[in-house]
Motif scaffolding. Structure first.
Motif, PDB file in Angstrom:
ATOM      1  N   GLY A  28     -22.271  55.552 -37.344  1.00 55.69           N
ATOM      2  CA  GLY A  28     -23.689  55.889 -37.429  1.00 55.69           C
ATOM      3  C   GLY A  28     -24.122  56.733 -36.251  1.00 55.69           C
ATOM      4  N   THR A  29     -25.255  57.363 -36.425  1.00 52.81           N
ATOM      5  CA  THR A  29     -25.776  58.276 -35.414  1.00 52.81           C
ATOM      6  C   THR A  29     -26.509  57.527 -34.308  1.00 52.81           C
ATOM      7  OG1 THR A  29     -27.920  58.546 -36.495  1.00 52.81           O
ATOM      8  CG2 THR A  29     -26.128  60.037 -37.205  1.00 52.81           C
ATOM      9  N   VAL A  30     -26.651  58.190 -33.182  1.00 51.62           N
ATOM     10  CA  VAL A  30     -27.424  57.639 -32.077  1.00 51.62           C
ATOM     11  C   VAL A  30     -28.846  57.340 -32.550  1.00 51.62           C
ATOM     12  CG1 VAL A  30     -28.408  58.167 -29.810  1.00 51.62           C
ATOM     13  CG2 VAL A  30     -26.015  58.713 -30.278  1.00 51.62           C
ATOM     14  N   ASP A  31     -29.432  58.232 -33.342  1.00 43.52           N
ATOM     15  CA  ASP A  31     -30.808  58.022 -33.818  1.00 43.52           C
ATOM     16  C   ASP A  31     -30.922  56.761 -34.675  1.00 43.52           C
ATOM     17  OD1 ASP A  31     -31.963  60.240 -32.528  1.00 43.52           O
ATOM     18  OD2 ASP A  31     -31.385  61.566 -34.169  1.00 43.52           O
ATOM     19  N   ASP A  32     -29.932  56.520 -35.545  1.00 43.03           N
ATOM     20  CA  ASP A  32     -29.970  55.311 -36.377  1.00 43.03           C
ATOM     21  C   ASP A  32     -29.837  54.057 -35.514  1.00 43.03           C
ATOM     22  OD1 ASP A  32     -30.057  53.870 -38.875  1.00 43.03           O
ATOM     23  OD2 ASP A  32     -27.914  53.485 -38.567  1.00 43.03           O
ATOM     24  N   PRO A  80     -35.700  57.726 -25.363  1.00 45.11           N
ATOM     25  CA  PRO A  80     -35.144  57.884 -26.710  1.00 45.11           C
ATOM     26  C   PRO A  80     -34.217  59.086 -26.797  1.00 45.11           C
ATOM     27  CG  PRO A  80     -37.551  57.668 -26.782  1.00 45.11           C
ATOM     28  CD  PRO A  80     -37.152  57.828 -25.341  1.00 45.11           C
ATOM     29  N   PRO A  81     -33.147  58.996 -27.502  1.00 39.31           N
ATOM     30  CA  PRO A  81     -32.575  57.814 -28.151  1.00 39.31           C
ATOM     31  C   PRO A  81     -31.375  57.260 -27.392  1.00 39.31           C
ATOM     32  CG  PRO A  81     -31.619  59.744 -29.167  1.00 39.31           C
ATOM     33  CD  PRO A  81     -32.505  60.221 -28.016  1.00 39.31           C
ATOM     34  N   HIS A  82     -31.419  57.271 -26.048  1.00 41.64           N
ATOM     35  CA  HIS A  82     -30.215  56.917 -25.290  1.00 41.64           C
ATOM     36  C   HIS A  82     -30.316  55.701 -24.393  1.00 41.64           C
ATOM     37  CE1 HIS A  82     -28.127  60.442 -26.684  1.00 41.64           C
ATOM     38  NE2 HIS A  82     -29.203  61.158 -26.414  1.00 41.64           N
ATOM     39  N   ALA A 101     -29.917  48.654 -22.706  1.00 40.47           N
ATOM     40  CA  ALA A 101     -29.075  49.170 -23.785  1.00 40.47           C
ATOM     41  C   ALA A 101     -28.932  50.666 -23.588  1.00 40.47           C
ATOM     42  CB  ALA A 101     -29.703  48.888 -25.144  1.00 40.47           C
ATOM     43  N   THR A 102     -27.690  51.138 -23.646  1.00 41.30           N
ATOM     44  CA  THR A 102     -27.443  52.572 -23.605  1.00 41.30           C
ATOM     45  C   THR A 102     -26.644  52.954 -24.841  1.00 41.30           C
ATOM     46  OG1 THR A 102     -25.461  52.280 -22.243  1.00 41.30           O
ATOM     47  CG2 THR A 102     -27.513  52.755 -21.089  1.00 41.30           C
ATOM     48  N   LEU A 103     -26.934  54.145 -25.354  1.00 38.42           N
ATOM     49  CA  LEU A 103     -26.275  54.649 -26.552  1.00 38.42           C
ATOM     50  C   LEU A 103     -25.695  56.017 -26.241  1.00 38.42           C
ATOM     51  CD1 LEU A 103     -28.992  52.968 -27.380  1.00 38.42           C
ATOM     52  CD2 LEU A 103     -28.378  53.717 -29.640  1.00 38.42           C
ATOM     53  N   ALA A 104     -24.458  56.240 -26.694  1.00 35.78           N
ATOM     54  CA  ALA A 104     -23.802  57.531 -26.466  1.00 35.78           C
ATOM     55  C   ALA A 104     -23.056  57.929 -27.733  1.00 35.78           C
ATOM     56  CB  ALA A 104     -22.833  57.435 -25.298  1.00 35.78           C
ATOM     57  N   ALA A 105     -23.262  59.171 -28.149  1.00 38.86           N
ATOM     58  CA  ALA A 105     -22.541  59.687 -29.310  1.00 38.86           C
ATOM     59  C   ALA A 105     -21.053  59.687 -29.013  1.00 38.86           C
ATOM     60  CB  ALA A 105     -23.022  61.095 -29.652  1.00 38.86           C
ATOM     61  N   GLY A 107     -18.046  61.093 -31.385  1.00 40.89           N
ATOM     62  CA  GLY A 107     -17.588  61.642 -32.664  1.00 40.89           C
ATOM     63  C   GLY A 107     -18.647  61.396 -33.722  1.00 40.89           C
ATOM     64  N   ASP A 108     -18.238  60.757 -34.816  1.00 36.54           N
ATOM     65  CA  ASP A 108     -19.186  60.456 -35.884  1.00 36.54           C
ATOM     66  C   ASP A 108     -19.807  59.065 -35.721  1.00 36.54           C
ATOM     67  OD1 ASP A 108     -16.969  58.963 -36.448  1.00 36.54           O
ATOM     68  OD2 ASP A 108     -16.813  59.551 -38.554  1.00 36.54           O
ATOM     69  N   GLY A 109     -19.646  58.473 -34.555  1.00 37.41           N
ATOM     70  CA  GLY A 109     -20.192  57.143 -34.294  1.00 37.41           C
ATOM     71  C   GLY A 109     -21.001  57.114 -33.017  1.00 37.41           C
ATOM     72  N   THR A 110     -21.338  55.897 -32.601  1.00 34.60           N
ATOM     73  CA  THR A 110     -22.144  55.686 -31.401  1.00 34.60           C
ATOM     74  C   THR A 110     -21.591  54.499 -30.623  1.00 34.60           C
ATOM     75  OG1 THR A 110     -24.122  56.526 -32.517  1.00 34.60           O
ATOM     76  CG2 THR A 110     -24.477  55.175 -30.549  1.00 34.60           C
ATOM     77  N   VAL A 111     -21.446  54.672 -29.321  1.00 38.32           N
ATOM     78  CA  VAL A 111     -21.059  53.577 -28.448  1.00 38.32           C
ATOM     79  C   VAL A 111     -22.345  52.953 -27.911  1.00 38.32           C
ATOM     80  CG1 VAL A 111     -19.916  52.935 -26.286  1.00 38.32           C
ATOM     81  CG2 VAL A 111     -18.854  54.604 -27.842  1.00 38.32           C
ATOM     82  N   VAL A 112     -22.460  51.651 -28.095  1.00 39.77           N
ATOM     83  CA  VAL A 112     -23.616  50.898 -27.607  1.00 39.77           C
ATOM     84  C   VAL A 112     -23.139  49.965 -26.507  1.00 39.77           C
ATOM     85  CG1 VAL A 112     -25.425  49.238 -28.189  1.00 39.77           C
ATOM     86  CG2 VAL A 112     -24.763  50.981 -29.851  1.00 39.77           C
ATOM     87  N   THR A 113     -23.849  49.989 -25.386  1.00 44.80           N
ATOM     88  CA  THR A 113     -23.551  49.103 -24.265  1.00 44.80           C
ATOM     89  C   THR A 113     -24.791  48.280 -23.972  1.00 44.80           C
ATOM     90  OG1 THR A 113     -22.065  50.765 -23.345  1.00 44.80           O
ATOM     91  CG2 THR A 113     -22.777  48.994 -21.872  1.00 44.80           C
TER      92      THR A 113
END
Length: 171
Positions: A28-32, A80-82, A101-105, A107-113
């Motif tokens: 899923g995307t960072v935005d989602d 937003p959105p990181h 919470a941090t989000l990083a694109a 590839g076609d996914g998102t890493v959430v920490t």
């Protein structure tokens, strides 16, 4: 035969308090993913009940499903959105934690920490298991599944986090 429980987090101390850091990658995307972390309707499907404003300077009341935590919070950082950081206080007003919470694109996914700071050092394994359950419940939500049985999952994860904390969680 012994099976290993995969833990997604690390435990450490900083300034005499515990720090739990849990990370996973989701399709899923960072935005989602940002929406799943900041939209109260979506939060109510995986994390808990929220009432209030989840934007910079906003305050809220919450009750988390898996950990049964209840209390209030304040949004300290909202990029937003990181990046989202909140300071929470439990219902008794005894404990204050920072949850970031941090989000990083990726590839076609998102890493959430998720990083939770200010945890009592003696409870680091319990918090490690709890934060991982929250992240796993986010993954279940994104995949259209129900949340896990939090008590059963905690019993599975806690020994692995207790072993990870021994002989001590160090900075």
């Amino acid at each position: 035969m012994t099976t290993q429980t995969r833990i997604l987090g690390t435990l450490r101390t900083a300034d005499g308090k515990g720090v739990v850091r849990v990370q996973d990658r989701f399709d899923g995307t960072v935005d989602d993913l940002w929406s799943a972390l900041t939209d109260p309707v979506r939060l109510s499907r995986w994390l808990g009940e929220f009432d209030g404003d989840l934007w910079l300077g906003g305050t809220f009341r919450a009750r988390f499903f898996a950990s049964e935590w209840q209390g209030t919070g304040r949004v300290d950082v909202c990029e937003p959105p990181h990046r989202l950081a909140v300071t929470t206080r439990d219902a008794e007003g005894a404990e204050e934690h920072v949850i970031e919470a941090t989000l990083a694109a990726d590839g076609d996914g998102t890493v959430v920490t998720f990083e939770e700071r200010g945890v009592p050092v003696g409870l680091l394994p319990a918090y490690g298991a709890g934060v991982q359950i929250h992240l796993e419940d986010l993954g279940a939500h994104l995949a259209g599944r129900e949340r896990c049985d939090a008590r059963a999952r905690w019993r599975e994860l806690h020994p692995a986090y207790a072993a990870a904390a021994e002989p001590s969680a160090s900075a």
